[in-house]
Design a protein around this motif. Structure first.
Motif, PDB file in Angstrom:
ATOM      1  N   ILE A  99       0.818  -1.215   0.000  1.00  0.00           N
ATOM      2  CA  ILE A  99       0.000   0.000   0.000  1.00  0.00           C
ATOM      3  C   ILE A  99       0.854   1.268   0.000  1.00  0.00           C
ATOM      4  O   ILE A  99       0.337   2.355  -0.233  1.00  0.00           O
ATOM      5  CB  ILE A  99      -1.004   0.024   1.178  1.00  0.00           C
ATOM      6  N   ARG A 100       2.150   1.128   0.249  1.00  0.00           N
ATOM      7  CA  ARG A 100       3.042   2.282   0.163  1.00  0.00           C
ATOM      8  C   ARG A 100       4.465   1.799  -0.075  1.00  0.00           C
ATOM      9  O   ARG A 100       4.910   0.836   0.537  1.00  0.00           O
ATOM     10  CB  ARG A 100       3.003   3.107   1.447  1.00  0.00           C
TER      11      ARG A 100
ATOM     12  N   TYR B 292       1.704   5.710  -2.862  1.00  0.00           N
ATOM     13  CA  TYR B 292       0.676   4.861  -2.273  1.00  0.00           C
ATOM     14  C   TYR B 292       0.100   3.990  -3.382  1.00  0.00           C
ATOM     15  O   TYR B 292      -0.067   4.434  -4.516  1.00  0.00           O
ATOM     16  CB  TYR B 292      -0.446   5.705  -1.667  1.00  0.00           C
TER      17      TYR B 292
ATOM     18  N   ILE C 150      -1.398   4.877   7.688  1.00  0.00           N
ATOM     19  CA  ILE C 150      -2.084   5.136   6.414  1.00  0.00           C
ATOM     20  C   ILE C 150      -3.577   4.935   6.625  1.00  0.00           C
ATOM     21  O   ILE C 150      -3.997   3.925   7.189  1.00  0.00           O
ATOM     22  CB  ILE C 150      -1.584   4.185   5.304  1.00  0.00           C
TER      23      ILE C 150
ATOM     24  N   ASP D 190      -6.239   8.239   2.675  1.00  0.00           N
ATOM     25  CA  ASP D 190      -4.944   8.402   1.997  1.00  0.00           C
ATOM     26  C   ASP D 190      -4.924   7.585   0.709  1.00  0.00           C
ATOM     27  O   ASP D 190      -4.480   8.069  -0.337  1.00  0.00           O
ATOM     28  CB  ASP D 190      -3.785   7.936   2.882  1.00  0.00           C
ATOM     29  N   ILE D 191      -5.411   6.355   0.795  1.00  0.00           N
ATOM     30  CA  ILE D 191      -5.414   5.464  -0.374  1.00  0.00           C
ATOM     31  C   ILE D 191      -6.331   6.026  -1.459  1.00  0.00           C
ATOM     32  O   ILE D 191      -5.975   6.043  -2.635  1.00  0.00           O
ATOM     33  CB  ILE D 191      -5.844   4.033   0.021  1.00  0.00           C
TER      34      ILE D 191
ATOM     35  N   LYS E  62      -4.509   9.346  -2.797  1.00  0.00           N
ATOM     36  CA  LYS E  62      -3.163   9.273  -3.373  1.00  0.00           C
ATOM     37  C   LYS E  62      -2.829   7.945  -4.041  1.00  0.00           C
ATOM     38  O   LYS E  62      -1.784   7.831  -4.681  1.00  0.00           O
ATOM     39  CB  LYS E  62      -2.121   9.503  -2.265  1.00  0.00           C
ATOM     40  N   GLY E  63      -3.680   6.941  -3.862  1.00  0.00           N
ATOM     41  CA  GLY E  63      -3.368   5.599  -4.353  1.00  0.00           C
ATOM     42  C   GLY E  63      -3.291   5.486  -5.865  1.00  0.00           C
ATOM     43  O   GLY E  63      -4.081   6.085  -6.583  1.00  0.00           O
TER      44      GLY E  63
ATOM     45  N   THR F 233       5.018   6.510  10.512  1.00  0.00           N
ATOM     46  CA  THR F 233       4.781   6.183   9.102  1.00  0.00           C
ATOM     47  C   THR F 233       6.020   5.527   8.495  1.00  0.00           C
ATOM     48  O   THR F 233       7.069   5.435   9.134  1.00  0.00           O
ATOM     49  CB  THR F 233       4.460   7.453   8.298  1.00  0.00           C
TER      50      THR F 233
END
Length: 192
Positions: free
Chosen positions: A21-22, A37, A54, A58-59, A62-63, A147
């Motif tokens: 995921i990142r 991401y 996360i 966020d996903i 920015k994913g 993070t």
């Protein structure tokens, strides 16, 4: 080493089908070379959000497709000498992802900073990066505020501590490690 880089991956878990995921890569000076991401096929659970820092938001915001993240990671790691804390886990997750996507595996030169730390501190079990960073006077933020960026900076701080022969340094405001805090993420008081 001008081509030194630190790799940090966040995933949806530790099981085989867990997804990236990142992906974060810092250079030897702590500058960000890559921070992306990836969109997993499942939603993040509360525990993963707490561990990684996360959020599902966020996903959403920015994913990117995981294949895009892997291809950019492939480009960034080319010609780099990579250090990663628990490298086997990161390589395993990258191999699983490339197999699922049916794309060429990533190949890069890398070493496991955790193994070097174990040798340096004469440990027999796998230490947590968080415990070692606290030990050398560079504590990581508490979860959920910790993070991938903090963990990558922790890797850099750990390498610098080893290079400067730091075995124990507590920040002035931190209390000493309690005697009962002797689990796998702590170290014997004087390893030499």
């Amino acid at each position: 080493m001008p081509n030194l880089a630190f790799l940090e991956l966040d995933t949806t878990g530790v099981y085989e089908s867990a997804e990236i995921i990142r992906a974060l890569v810092l250079d030897r000076d702590g500058n960000t070379l890559l921070d992306l991401y990836a969109q997993p096929t499942t939603t993040l659970n509360a525990n993963i959000e707490r561990i990684t820092g996360i959020t599902s938001q966020d996903i959403i915001a920015k994913g990117q497709p995981v294949q895009t993240v892997i291809e950019q990671l492939r480009t960034v790691l080319q010609g780099k000498y990579v250090l990663s804390y628990n490298l086997d886990f990161d390589i395993g997750k990258l191999q699983e992802a490339t197999t699922r996507l049916d794309i060429e595996p990533l190949t890069f030169v890398a070493e496991d900073l955790m193994e070097h730390a174990m040798k340096y501190y004469s440990l027999r079990s796998y230490p947590k990066l968080e415990g070692l960073c606290r030990r050398i006077g560079s504590p990581l933020p508490e979860q959920p505020h910790q993070t991938a960026f903090h963990r990558a900076e922790g890797q850099l701080a750990l390498l610098k501590a080893i290079a400067n022969v730091v075995t124990d340094a507590q920040p002035p405001t931190a209390s000493p490690i309690a005697a009962e805090d002797t689990d796998a993420d702590t170290i014997d008081e004087h390893p030499f």
